[in-house]
Design an enzyme around this catalytic site. Structure first.
Site, mmCIF file in Angstrom:
data_model
loop_
_atom_site.group_PDB
_atom_site.id
_atom_site.type_symbol
_atom_site.label_atom_id
_atom_site.label_comp_id
_atom_site.label_asym_id
_atom_site.label_seq_id
_atom_site.Cartn_x
_atom_site.Cartn_y
_atom_site.Cartn_z
ATOM 1 N N HIS A 261 -8.095 4.601 -4.437
ATOM 2 C CA HIS A 261 -7.546 4.919 -5.818
ATOM 3 C C HIS A 261 -6.631 5.984 -5.841
ATOM 4 C CE1 HIS A 261 -7.852 6.253 -10.087
ATOM 5 N NE2 HIS A 261 -8.445 4.991 -10.249
ATOM 6 N N ASP A 315 -12.953 -1.554 -10.143
ATOM 7 C CA ASP A 315 -12.797 -2.971 -9.919
ATOM 8 C C ASP A 315 -13.928 -3.941 -8.950
ATOM 9 O OD1 ASP A 315 -9.619 -2.374 -10.842
ATOM 10 O OD2 ASP A 315 -10.859 -3.525 -11.997
HETATM 11 C C1 SDX Z 1 -7.232 0.441 -11.174
HETATM 12 O O1 SDX Z 1 -4.865 4.678 -11.674
HETATM 13 C C2 SDX Z 1 -5.889 4.259 -12.490
HETATM 14 O O2 SDX Z 1 -6.883 4.987 -12.845
HETATM 15 C C3 SDX Z 1 -6.328 2.827 -12.330
HETATM 16 C C4 SDX Z 1 -7.716 2.374 -12.769
HETATM 17 C C5 SDX Z 1 -8.119 2.564 -14.402
HETATM 18 O O3 SDX Z 1 -8.990 2.758 -14.723
HETATM 19 O O4 SDX Z 1 -7.027 2.470 -15.063
HETATM 20 O O5 SDX Z 1 -8.494 3.206 -11.917
HETATM 21 C C6 SDX Z 1 -7.986 0.880 -12.443
HETATM 22 O O6 SDX Z 1 -6.368 -0.042 -11.290
HETATM 23 C C7 SDX Z 1 -8.208 0.633 -9.988
HETATM 24 C C8 SDX Z 1 -7.414 0.099 -8.770
HETATM 25 C C9 SDX Z 1 -7.606 -1.433 -8.413
HETATM 26 N N1 SDX Z 1 -6.860 -1.789 -7.590
HETATM 27 C C10 SDX Z 1 -7.041 -2.226 -6.433
HETATM 28 O O7 SDX Z 1 -8.427 -2.240 -6.013
HETATM 29 C C11 SDX Z 1 -6.053 -2.782 -5.392
HETATM 30 C C12 SDX Z 1 -6.414 -2.261 -3.882
HETATM 31 N N2 SDX Z 1 -6.236 -0.738 -3.902
HETATM 32 C C13 SDX Z 1 -4.856 -0.434 -3.339
HETATM 33 O O8 SDX Z 1 -3.641 -1.159 -3.585
HETATM 34 C C14 SDX Z 1 -4.675 1.158 -3.626
HETATM 35 O O9 SDX Z 1 -5.729 1.850 -3.461
HETATM 36 C C15 SDX Z 1 -4.310 1.474 -4.961
HETATM 37 C C16 SDX Z 1 -3.302 1.034 -5.544
HETATM 38 C C17 SDX Z 1 -5.254 1.652 -6.059
HETATM 39 C C18 SDX Z 1 -3.853 2.970 -5.017
HETATM 40 O O10 SDX Z 1 -2.698 3.093 -4.186
HETATM 41 P P1 SDX Z 1 -1.993 4.261 -3.701
HETATM 42 O O11 SDX Z 1 -2.614 5.595 -4.307
HETATM 43 O O12 SDX Z 1 -0.481 4.240 -3.832
HETATM 44 O O13 SDX Z 1 -2.328 4.488 -2.129
HETATM 45 P P2 SDX Z 1 -1.419 3.788 -0.969
HETATM 46 O O14 SDX Z 1 -1.326 2.273 -1.268
HETATM 47 O O15 SDX Z 1 -0.229 4.804 -0.986
HETATM 48 O O16 SDX Z 1 -2.527 4.180 0.583
HETATM 49 C C19 SDX Z 1 -2.671 5.456 0.836
HETATM 50 C C20 SDX Z 1 -3.366 4.961 2.357
HETATM 51 C C21 SDX Z 1 -2.589 3.826 2.890
HETATM 52 O O17 SDX Z 1 -2.826 3.935 4.367
HETATM 53 P P3 SDX Z 1 -1.320 4.563 5.092
HETATM 54 O O18 SDX Z 1 -0.270 3.939 5.061
HETATM 55 O O19 SDX Z 1 -1.328 5.849 4.695
HETATM 56 O O20 SDX Z 1 -1.947 4.491 6.640
HETATM 57 O O21 SDX Z 1 -4.744 4.389 2.088
HETATM 58 C C22 SDX Z 1 -4.749 3.033 2.373
HETATM 59 C C23 SDX Z 1 -3.149 2.608 2.486
HETATM 60 O O22 SDX Z 1 -2.777 1.386 3.384
HETATM 61 N N3 SDX Z 1 -5.171 2.137 1.538
HETATM 62 C C24 SDX Z 1 -6.068 1.267 1.549
HETATM 63 C C25 SDX Z 1 -6.367 0.667 0.180
HETATM 64 N N4 SDX Z 1 -5.935 1.378 -0.690
HETATM 65 C C26 SDX Z 1 -5.214 2.388 -0.025
HETATM 66 N N5 SDX Z 1 -6.195 0.527 2.511
HETATM 67 C C27 SDX Z 1 -7.023 -0.772 2.556
HETATM 68 N N6 SDX Z 1 -7.514 -1.052 1.464
HETATM 69 C C28 SDX Z 1 -7.119 -0.570 0.272
HETATM 70 N N7 SDX Z 1 -7.511 -1.083 -0.885
#
Ligand code: SDX
Length: 378
Positions: A261, A315
């Site tokens: 998140h 989720d």
């Molecule tokens: C919702 O914003 C909100 O409040 C949204 C929400 C709401 O109520 O409206 O809470 C609802 O959208 C929840 C999120 C649902 N999405 C998912 O479950 C999809 C999987 N999650 C990721 O795509 C991600 O965590 C996000 C999109 C939710 C957040 O992305 P960020 O903040 O842009 O984080 P990032 O992609 O820059 O990741 C930072 C690091 C990375 O590693 P490095 O490149 O720094 O080594 O964390 C890792 C990412 O690879 N990472 C994950 C991960 N999420 C982040 N690695 C593996 N699995 C994951 N799910």
């Protein structure tokens, strides 16, 4: 003007001043108008919470009664919208159907009076009342059936489940679903709410605002993740396969759906409540085999990614609850939208109160004074 440093995805950049909700990502706290989500989940209802979010205070008994009556009165959708929905391809995604039909409301309620509190209330009532009916109607129509008319003797969540499955939910199912709606109602400036605010800031109509937000919520990185989680649990298939599956994802650097998140760096407080709701349903109607896989996956992800602040988000467990309630997987995100309409409308109203059109700047990385090369010379 001091140009602050460009941050991809506006990470950490305030895009508004708001009093609607508050998230503390380090301590896993979520408040709606200052009230903890745990309080609202156990003591309030979705419609009371929607009223709180939109008008800023908990309603009196009379105010809540009047709001509920208005919602029940406006649940039906015009036959022309139903006729339009009959032309939608049954293979279309329900979020696309919802975005189209939400925008269509703007055709039938074309009057625009954003400075009139009665108009604001009317638009709020129409959208909160009709969105569930449109989601359920598409589910029936894509099977070739007529939509099931809303029942005035059923509560908000119970009526949706009834229109969806033509079966009156039992009290536990209705109560659990209503809590799910409360949990999904609002979450500060998330992507779809930000879409709603940018659209609202141009002073267009509220139906266009909600249609814009629905389109944004549909993405798998946002509201679409709940549908992806179930597909992932099914792909994992067994508890024994959890760690090998996770290992492969880490190798491929693919995101684990339902985890991580932008703000929460601990387990989402909503995920904790949804997990307990799932267990409540399992006590009554039997365990879902994917629940054990989910619990094992949560443990494995914490071992590998907990240090990076990657924990279950809203989720991760919601789909397990929705499945038990008989909601088809591709309707999980439309259900998220049903709830989030309350938050989108709260931000719409707040934006209008002190509006300034959104127009950020950029860091230009292109060329200057480039020559135009005739096509014969390219
Ligand atoms: C919702 O914003 C909100 O409040 C949204 C929400 C709401 O109520 O409206 O809470 C609802 O959208 C929840 C999120 C649902 N999405 C998912 O479950 C999809 C999987 N999650 C990721 O795509 C991600 O965590 C996000 C999109 C939710 C957040 O992305 P960020 O903040 O842009 O984080 P990032 O992609 O820059 O990741 C930072 C690091 C990375 O590693 P490095 O490149 O720094 O080594 O964390 C890792 C990412 O690879 N990472 C994950 C991960 N999420 C982040 N690695 C593996 N699995 C994951 N799910």
């Amino acid at each position: 003007m001091t140009v602050c440093e460009y941050k991809p995805g506006l990470e950490g950049i305030p895009a508004a001043q708001s009093s609607i909700s508050y998230v503390d990502g380090k301590r896993g706290i979520l408040e709606y108008r200052g009230i903890r989500i745990e309080e609202l989940a156990t003591k309030s209802t979705f419609l009371e919470t929607a009223y709180l979010l939109i008008w800023g205070e908990l309603p009196t008994k009379e105010e809540l009664g009047a709001f509920e009556r208005e919602i029940y009165l406006h649940r039906r959708i015009k036959y022309r919208i139903r006729d339009m929905m009959k032309c939608f391809p049954e293979t279309g995604h329900p979020m696309d159907a919802l975005q189209t039909s939400a925008a269509a409301l703007g055709l039938f309620y074309a009057k625009r009076a954003l400075d009139d509190p009665d108009y604001i209330r009317q638009a709020v009532v129409r959208l909160v009342a009709k969105i569930p009916t449109m989601v359920a109607a598409f589910k029936q129509m894509r099977k070739g059936n007529d939509p099931i008319q809303p029942r005035d003797d059923l509560g908000y969540g119970a009526n949706f489940l009834y229109m969806l499955n033509e079966r009156e939910p039992d009290p536990l199912e209705a109560q659990v679903f209503d809590v799910c709606l409360t949990l999904h109602a609002e979450h500060t400036i998330n992507a779809s709410t930000f879409s709603a605010m940018v659209t609202a800031s141009t002073l267009t109509d509220p139906y266009a605002v909600v249609a814009s937000a629905v389109g944004t919520l549909a993405g798998p990185l946002h509201g679409g993740a709940n549908e992806e989680v179930i597909a992932m649990l099914e792909a994992i298939g067994s508890v024994e396969n959890v760690r090998p599956y996770l290992e492969e994802c880490l190798q491929r650097k693919t995101k684990i759906m339902g985890f991580g998140h932008r703000v929460y760096k601990v387990k989402d407080p909503r995920a904790k409540i949804l997990q307990s709701l799932a267990e409540k349903l399992f006590e009554k109607s039997g365990r879902d085999k994917y629940y054990d896989i989910a619990v094992e996956l949560e443990e494995a992800v914490e071992e590998k990614l907990g240090s990076k602040g990657i924990y279950p988000n809203v989720d991760f467990y919601s789909g397990l609850v929705y499945r038990k309630l008989g909601i088809p997987i591709d309707l999980f995100t439309p259900v998220f939208a049903i709830a989030r309409v309350a938050g989108w409308l709260a931000h719409w109203k707040e934006q209008l109160a002190e509006n300034r059109i959104y127009r950020p700047t950029q860091v230009y990385s292109g060329r200057h004074d480039a020559p135009y090369i005739p096509i014969t010379k390219r």
